[in-house]
Design a protein around this motif. Structure first.
Motif, short mmCIF file in Angstrom:
data_model
loop_
_atom_site.label_atom_id
_atom_site.label_comp_id
_atom_site.label_asym_id
_atom_site.label_seq_id
_atom_site.Cartn_x
_atom_site.Cartn_y
_atom_site.Cartn_z
N UNK A 127 0.91 -1.35 0.11
CA UNK A 127 0.13 -0.03 -0.04
C UNK A 127 0.83 1.21 -0.03
N UNK A 128 1.94 1.30 0.76
CA UNK A 128 2.84 2.32 0.87
C UNK A 128 3.95 2.18 0.46
N UNK A 129 4.59 2.52 -0.89
CA UNK A 129 5.81 2.10 -1.22
C UNK A 129 6.61 3.19 -1.11
N UNK A 130 7.29 3.61 0.21
CA UNK A 130 8.20 4.72 0.22
C UNK A 130 9.64 4.35 0.09
N UNK A 131 10.61 5.40 0.49
CA UNK A 131 11.86 5.39 0.15
C UNK A 131 12.83 4.17 1.08
N UNK A 132 12.23 4.09 2.27
CA UNK A 132 12.67 3.19 3.21
C UNK A 132 12.19 2.14 3.88
N UNK A 133 10.60 2.14 3.49
CA UNK A 133 9.61 1.34 4.18
C UNK A 133 8.68 0.79 3.03
N UNK A 134 8.19 -0.38 3.12
CA UNK A 134 7.11 -1.02 2.59
C UNK A 134 5.99 -1.35 3.65
N UNK A 135 4.65 -1.06 3.33
CA UNK A 135 3.53 -1.48 4.11
C UNK A 135 2.49 -2.40 3.31
N UNK A 136 2.49 -3.53 3.84
CA UNK A 136 1.53 -4.55 2.93
C UNK A 136 0.34 -4.85 3.68
N UNK A 137 -0.82 -4.78 3.14
CA UNK A 137 -2.06 -5.48 3.54
C UNK A 137 -1.98 -6.83 2.97
N UNK A 138 -2.36 -7.85 4.28
CA UNK A 138 -2.24 -9.16 3.53
C UNK A 138 -3.34 -9.95 4.13
N UNK A 139 -3.95 -10.63 3.16
CA UNK A 139 -5.12 -11.30 3.46
C UNK A 139 -4.86 -12.98 3.15
N UNK A 140 -5.51 -13.80 3.81
CA UNK A 140 -5.17 -15.23 3.54
C UNK A 140 -6.14 -16.08 4.47
N UNK A 141 -5.97 -17.33 4.43
CA UNK A 141 -6.67 -18.26 5.10
C UNK A 141 -5.68 -19.50 5.69
N UNK A 142 -5.87 -20.21 6.81
CA UNK A 142 -5.24 -21.04 7.42
C UNK A 142 -5.90 -21.98 8.30
N UNK A 143 -5.19 -22.70 8.85
CA UNK A 143 -5.72 -23.68 10.03
C UNK A 143 -5.04 -23.68 11.17
N UNK A 144 -5.58 -23.68 12.46
CA UNK A 144 -5.07 -23.54 13.73
C UNK A 144 -5.47 -24.84 14.57
N UNK A 145 -4.61 -25.34 15.26
CA UNK A 145 -4.72 -26.40 16.44
C UNK A 145 -4.64 -25.89 17.90
N UNK A 146 -5.55 -25.95 18.63
CA UNK A 146 -5.37 -25.53 20.18
C UNK A 146 -5.84 -26.48 20.87
N UNK A 147 -4.97 -27.10 21.90
CA UNK A 147 -5.02 -28.09 22.81
C UNK A 147 -4.65 -27.87 24.25
N UNK A 148 -5.69 -28.34 25.06
CA UNK A 148 -5.43 -28.37 26.67
C UNK A 148 -5.39 -29.66 27.09
N UNK A 149 -4.77 -29.95 28.47
CA UNK A 149 -4.73 -31.16 29.31
C UNK A 149 -5.59 -30.15 30.45
N UNK A 150 -6.29 -30.91 31.38
CA UNK A 150 -6.78 -30.60 32.57
C UNK A 150 -6.48 -31.79 33.76
#
Length: 251
Positions: A127-150
């Motif tokens: 989005x912002x292509x400046x002399x010293x910085x790049x600012x990206x807007x990223x969008x995507x999809x993924x998978x997550x695993x969350x685990x507990x023990x009691x």
């Protein structure tokens, strides 16, 4: 008198012109213009995770849980061409610290996160292509695993040879949730300056499950298990190791 004053003005003119020229020709470094890049990323981050249904279950059963942020390490690979970028990341949760049971005479149930891992595929635009910085807007999809023990924290002394015969009431060795999710983040990175470069990267984002999925267990076949839809706010700080390429010269 007037002639002497004119001579003074003429003698001072070279100095005036030199001062004006020196300030008017300030040399700034040119903006790097690498056409494409490949990037290996190593990072560390923090996530605030919401699992409302399971945490309501913990609360209603007086199960103590650590409410601190989830710490995670991340590794990724990306390819940029002009202002578009594609990337793939994997995240691995860092285990929460152990707790010693309190000597209160009461055996307290504790929920401890055992595992937090995921992978995500992104497409981004600069989005912002400046002399010293790049600012990206990223969008995507993924998978997550969350685990507990009691488990029930006690001061009971148990010989290791008989540990398999001890099964404190209320303990659940495995509870896990797997969610597919969408993810949006804002990425701020240093601009590449050389063919081989190291760049600091900051990423701030939000991910949320597409649907609410039922909790499962590796130890049991759960019936009528509660469902959750993961949502996370996260911040990640990383280092890009990049190889950058100029456009090929036309012959």
């Amino acid at each position: 008198m007037r002639f002497s004053f004119l001579l003074v003005l003429l003698s001072a003119y070279p100095a005036w012109s030199q001062s004006i020229d020196s300030t008017a020709t300030v040399d700034l470094p040119t903006k790097s213009n690498f056409r494409s890049s490949t990037m290996l990323e190593l990072g560390y981050g923090y996530a605030y995770t919401r699992l409302p249904t399971m945490r309501a279950f913990f609360k209603s059963n007086q199960i103590k849980e650590d409410h601190s942020l989830d710490n995670f390490a991340a590794v990724g690979f990306g390819y940029r061409r002009q202002r578009f970028k594609g990337s793939l990341y994997a995240s691995y949760g860092i285990d929460q610290g152990t707790r010693s049971p309190n000597n209160t005479g009461q055996a307290q149930l504790i929920a401890r996160r055992q595992n937090f891992s995921g992978a995500v595929l992104f497409v981004g635009y600069d989005l912002a292509n400046t002399r010293n910085k790049r600012v990206f807007l990223n969008a995507g999809f993924g998978s997550i695993r969350y685990e507990y023990s009691v488990f029930r924290a006690t001061n009971q002394a148990v010989p290791f040879q008989t540990i398999l015969q001890n099964n404190p009431a209320g303990s659940v060795p495995s509870l896990f949730l797997t969610n597919n999710y969408w993810d949006v983040n804002l990425e701020i990175s240093q601009r590449e300056k050389r063919r081989d470069a190291l760049q600091l990267v900051s990423r701030f984002g939000y991910r949320r499950g597409f649907t609410a999925d039922a909790w499962q267990s590796d130890a049991y076949q759960l019936i009528n298990a509660p469902s959750d839809r993961v949502s996370q706010f996260y911040a990640q700080f990383s280092l890009y190791i990049s190889r950058n390429y100029m456009a090929r010269q036309k012959r």
